[in-house]
Scaffold this motif. Structure first.
Motif, PDB file in Angstrom:
ATOM      1  N   HIS A  38      32.157  38.892  28.450  1.00 51.37           N
ATOM      2  CA  HIS A  38      32.600  38.136  29.615  1.00 51.37           C
ATOM      3  C   HIS A  38      32.768  39.039  30.843  1.00 51.37           C
ATOM      4  O   HIS A  38      32.033  38.905  31.811  1.00 51.37           O
ATOM      5  N   GLY A  39      33.728  39.949  30.830  1.00 45.21           N
ATOM      6  CA  GLY A  39      33.985  40.757  32.019  1.00 45.21           C
ATOM      7  C   GLY A  39      35.222  41.609  31.840  1.00 45.21           C
ATOM      8  O   GLY A  39      35.450  42.164  30.767  1.00 45.21           O
ATOM      9  N   ALA A  40      36.042  41.681  32.888  1.00 42.37           N
ATOM     10  CA  ALA A  40      37.209  42.566  32.853  1.00 42.37           C
ATOM     11  C   ALA A  40      38.421  41.875  33.456  1.00 42.37           C
ATOM     12  O   ALA A  40      38.301  40.991  34.312  1.00 42.37           O
ATOM     13  N   LEU A  41      39.605  42.301  32.999  1.00 42.24           N
ATOM     14  CA  LEU A  41      40.883  41.865  33.550  1.00 42.24           C
ATOM     15  C   LEU A  41      41.598  43.088  34.099  1.00 42.24           C
ATOM     16  O   LEU A  41      41.743  44.102  33.396  1.00 42.24           O
ATOM     17  N   ASN A  42      42.071  42.990  35.338  1.00 38.60           N
ATOM     18  CA  ASN A  42      42.780  44.087  35.980  1.00 38.60           C
ATOM     19  C   ASN A  42      44.112  43.554  36.493  1.00 38.60           C
ATOM     20  O   ASN A  42      44.152  42.595  37.268  1.00 38.60           O
ATOM     21  N   LEU A  43      45.203  44.167  36.045  1.00 38.72           N
ATOM     22  CA  LEU A  43      46.540  43.713  36.378  1.00 38.72           C
ATOM     23  C   LEU A  43      47.247  44.744  37.251  1.00 38.72           C
ATOM     24  O   LEU A  43      46.881  45.919  37.262  1.00 38.72           O
ATOM     25  N   GLY A  44      48.277  44.300  37.969  1.00 33.90           N
ATOM     26  CA  GLY A  44      49.059  45.229  38.772  1.00 33.90           C
ATOM     27  C   GLY A  44      50.357  44.599  39.218  1.00 33.90           C
ATOM     28  O   GLY A  44      50.514  43.365  39.190  1.00 33.90           O
ATOM     29  N   GLN A  45      51.297  45.442  39.637  1.00 29.72           N
ATOM     30  CA  GLN A  45      52.550  44.922  40.174  1.00 29.72           C
ATOM     31  C   GLN A  45      52.311  44.165  41.469  1.00 29.72           C
ATOM     32  O   GLN A  45      53.063  43.252  41.808  1.00 29.72           O
ATOM     33  N   SER A  46      51.281  44.544  42.197  1.00 30.06           N
ATOM     34  CA  SER A  46      50.903  43.883  43.444  1.00 30.06           C
ATOM     35  C   SER A  46      49.406  43.656  43.432  1.00 30.06           C
ATOM     36  O   SER A  46      48.687  44.202  42.582  1.00 30.06           O
ATOM     37  N   LEU A  47      48.923  42.874  44.391  1.00 22.98           N
ATOM     38  CA  LEU A  47      47.478  42.679  44.497  1.00 22.98           C
ATOM     39  C   LEU A  47      46.786  44.002  44.796  1.00 22.98           C
ATOM     40  O   LEU A  47      45.714  44.285  44.250  1.00 22.98           O
ATOM     41  N   LYS A  48      47.378  44.818  45.646  1.00 21.17           N
ATOM     42  CA  LYS A  48      46.791  46.119  45.950  1.00 21.17           C
ATOM     43  C   LYS A  48      46.632  46.948  44.679  1.00 21.17           C
ATOM     44  O   LYS A  48      45.608  47.623  44.481  1.00 21.17           O
ATOM     45  N   ASP A  49      47.624  46.910  43.785  1.00 23.90           N
ATOM     46  CA  ASP A  49      47.549  47.670  42.535  1.00 23.90           C
ATOM     47  C   ASP A  49      46.457  47.128  41.623  1.00 23.90           C
ATOM     48  O   ASP A  49      45.670  47.897  41.039  1.00 23.90           O
ATOM     49  N   ALA A  50      46.404  45.826  41.453  1.00 20.29           N
ATOM     50  CA  ALA A  50      45.389  45.232  40.575  1.00 20.29           C
ATOM     51  C   ALA A  50      43.986  45.502  41.103  1.00 20.29           C
ATOM     52  O   ALA A  50      43.051  45.782  40.337  1.00 20.29           O
ATOM     53  N   TRP A  51      43.827  45.420  42.407  1.00 17.75           N
ATOM     54  CA  TRP A  51      42.554  45.699  43.087  1.00 17.75           C
ATOM     55  C   TRP A  51      42.151  47.152  42.847  1.00 17.75           C
ATOM     56  O   TRP A  51      41.011  47.446  42.458  1.00 17.75           O
ATOM     57  N   LYS A  52      43.097  48.077  43.037  1.00 14.99           N
ATOM     58  CA  LYS A  52      42.815  49.495  42.794  1.00 14.99           C
ATOM     59  C   LYS A  52      42.474  49.745  41.330  1.00 14.99           C
ATOM     60  O   LYS A  52      41.570  50.539  41.016  1.00 14.99           O
ATOM     61  N   ASN A  53      43.167  49.059  40.426  1.00 15.19           N
ATOM     62  CA  ASN A  53      42.900  49.253  39.004  1.00 15.19           C
ATOM     63  C   ASN A  53      41.496  48.792  38.630  1.00 15.19           C
ATOM     64  O   ASN A  53      40.867  49.364  37.734  1.00 15.19           O
ATOM     65  N   ALA A  54      40.989  47.757  39.310  1.00 19.84           N
ATOM     66  CA  ALA A  54      39.602  47.348  39.081  1.00 19.84           C
ATOM     67  C   ALA A  54      38.639  48.475  39.430  1.00 19.84           C
ATOM     68  O   ALA A  54      37.664  48.732  38.709  1.00 19.84           O
ATOM     69  N   GLU A  55      38.916  49.174  40.527  1.00 12.61           N
ATOM     70  CA  GLU A  55      38.086  50.320  40.913  1.00 12.61           C
ATOM     71  C   GLU A  55      38.201  51.453  39.907  1.00 12.61           C
ATOM     72  O   GLU A  55      37.192  52.080  39.528  1.00 12.61           O
ATOM     73  N   LEU A  56      39.420  51.749  39.466  1.00  7.92           N
ATOM     74  CA  LEU A  56      39.620  52.827  38.502  1.00  7.92           C
ATOM     75  C   LEU A  56      38.918  52.517  37.181  1.00  7.92           C
ATOM     76  O   LEU A  56      38.323  53.405  36.555  1.00  7.92           O
ATOM     77  N   LEU A  57      38.983  51.258  36.762  1.00  9.00           N
ATOM     78  CA  LEU A  57      38.299  50.870  35.531  1.00  9.00           C
ATOM     79  C   LEU A  57      36.800  51.064  35.663  1.00  9.00           C
ATOM     80  O   LEU A  57      36.149  51.586  34.754  1.00  9.00           O
ATOM     81  N   GLU A  58      36.219  50.660  36.792  1.00 10.30           N
ATOM     82  CA  GLU A  58      34.771  50.774  36.952  1.00 10.30           C
ATOM     83  C   GLU A  58      34.334  52.240  37.006  1.00 10.30           C
ATOM     84  O   GLU A  58      33.305  52.612  36.418  1.00 10.30           O
ATOM     85  N   LYS A  59      35.129  53.075  37.681  1.00  4.79           N
ATOM     86  CA  LYS A  59      34.822  54.513  37.719  1.00  4.79           C
ATOM     87  C   LYS A  59      34.834  55.089  36.308  1.00  4.79           C
ATOM     88  O   LYS A  59      33.935  55.847  35.907  1.00  4.79           O
ATOM     89  N   THR A  60      35.838  54.714  35.521  1.00  6.54           N
ATOM     90  CA  THR A  60      35.967  55.232  34.164  1.00  6.54           C
ATOM     91  C   THR A  60      34.857  54.708  33.266  1.00  6.54           C
ATOM     92  O   THR A  60      34.267  55.463  32.486  1.00  6.54           O
ATOM     93  N   ALA A  61      34.567  53.403  33.371  1.00  6.11           N
ATOM     94  CA  ALA A  61      33.516  52.808  32.548  1.00  6.11           C
ATOM     95  C   ALA A  61      32.158  53.427  32.867  1.00  6.11           C
ATOM     96  O   ALA A  61      31.351  53.687  31.968  1.00  6.11           O
ATOM     97  N   GLN A  62      31.906  53.685  34.141  1.00  9.53           N
ATOM     98  CA  GLN A  62      30.633  54.283  34.535  1.00  9.53           C
ATOM     99  C   GLN A  62      30.508  55.701  33.982  1.00  9.53           C
ATOM    100  O   GLN A  62      29.475  56.072  33.417  1.00  9.53           O
ATOM    101  N   ALA A  63      31.574  56.485  34.121  1.00  5.93           N
ATOM    102  CA  ALA A  63      31.538  57.856  33.604  1.00  5.93           C
ATOM    103  C   ALA A  63      31.377  57.869  32.085  1.00  5.93           C
ATOM    104  O   ALA A  63      30.604  58.669  31.535  1.00  5.93           O
ATOM    105  N   TYR A  64      32.099  56.984  31.400  1.00  3.99           N
ATOM    106  CA  TYR A  64      32.047  56.932  29.935  1.00  3.99           C
ATOM    107  C   TYR A  64      30.657  56.496  29.465  1.00  3.99           C
ATOM    108  O   TYR A  64      30.109  57.067  28.512  1.00  3.99           O
ATOM    109  N   TYR A  65      30.084  55.499  30.133  1.00  2.00           N
ATOM    110  CA  TYR A  65      28.740  55.045  29.779  1.00  2.00           C
ATOM    111  C   TYR A  65      27.730  56.192  29.885  1.00  2.00           C
ATOM    112  O   TYR A  65      26.926  56.421  28.969  1.00  2.00           O
TER     113      TYR A  65
END
Length: 220
Positions: free
Chosen positions: A163-190
């Protein structure tokens, strides 16, 4: 006066950035969804169903109770509203949810493989492991239950199988940033996996330090 206006505007800003940067799959996509918890109310502000993100205006954004009854808005809410409400009811620390179809995280959604602890600064933000939420069809009670049972581990990023990904945060800014961090990590790991050499994960001592810092009992 619209007391939800700032939430609505913030969601549109986030959605359009995510859309323009490929986190929803295509520029014309209405896939994925974004929500904000309304403070001190059992309610959330969330994207509508099937409306292209680049065309959104504040009045398009829906306000829904955790009971899934409409509070404000004229469009049908996201099909995943129950999933967002379930997250807020399960995780009192979560103030916003960004559900994406981002490319590299989606690769791991297809191979059903969690992402381990690879970078200390990423683990501090999202937790030590990006776990897999078992598959269920979009918008179903089964998916809501699968999500609720997985997100209670305290981490902030998850992969929805097929399906995709879920990114959570205390604020929208945090959840938004976590989406970026996840993609950076997933790309490096791949790319690391594609080389064929063993992938180096963080040492146990660092993971324990991250746990302490995330629990608020440690210091750098």
């Amino acid at each position: 006066m619209d007391r939800y206006l700032e939430y609505r505007k913030d969601i549109i800003t986030c959605c359009q950035w995510l859309c323009q940067n490929g986190f929803f799959g295509t520029l014309l996509s209405a896939g994925g969804n974004v929500s904000i918890r309304v403070p001190d109310e059992p309610a959330l502000v969330i994207t509508p169903s099937g409306r292209p993100y680049m065309d959104l205006v504040p009045s398009d954004i829906c306000v829904m109770g955790f009971d899934l009854n409409r509070i404000d808005g004229h469009l049908a809410p996201s099909i995943e509203t129950a999933m967002h409400a379930g997250i807020y009811q399960t995780r009192s620390d979560v103030g916003a949810v960004v559900h994406t179809h981002q490319t590299y995280a989606s690769i791991f959604a297809l191979i059903n493989q969690p992402i381990p602890a690879l970078f200390d600064e990423v683990c501090l933000a999202i937790g030590e492991t990006v776990d897999i939420v078992p598959y269920a069809f979009s918008g179903t009670p089964e998916l809501v239950e699968n999500v609720k049972q997985t997100v209670d581990n305290g981490c902030n990023c998850f992969i929805l199988k097929n399906h995709g990904a879920l990114n959570l945060g205390q604020s929208l800014k945090d959840a938004w940033k976590n989406a970026e961090l996840l993609e950076k990590t997933a790309q490096a790991y791949y790319h690391a996996l594609s080389i064929g050499n063993p992938v180096s994960t963080l040492p146990d001592s660092t993971i324990e330090k991250v746990r302490q810092l995330r629990a608020g009992i440690g210091h750098l």
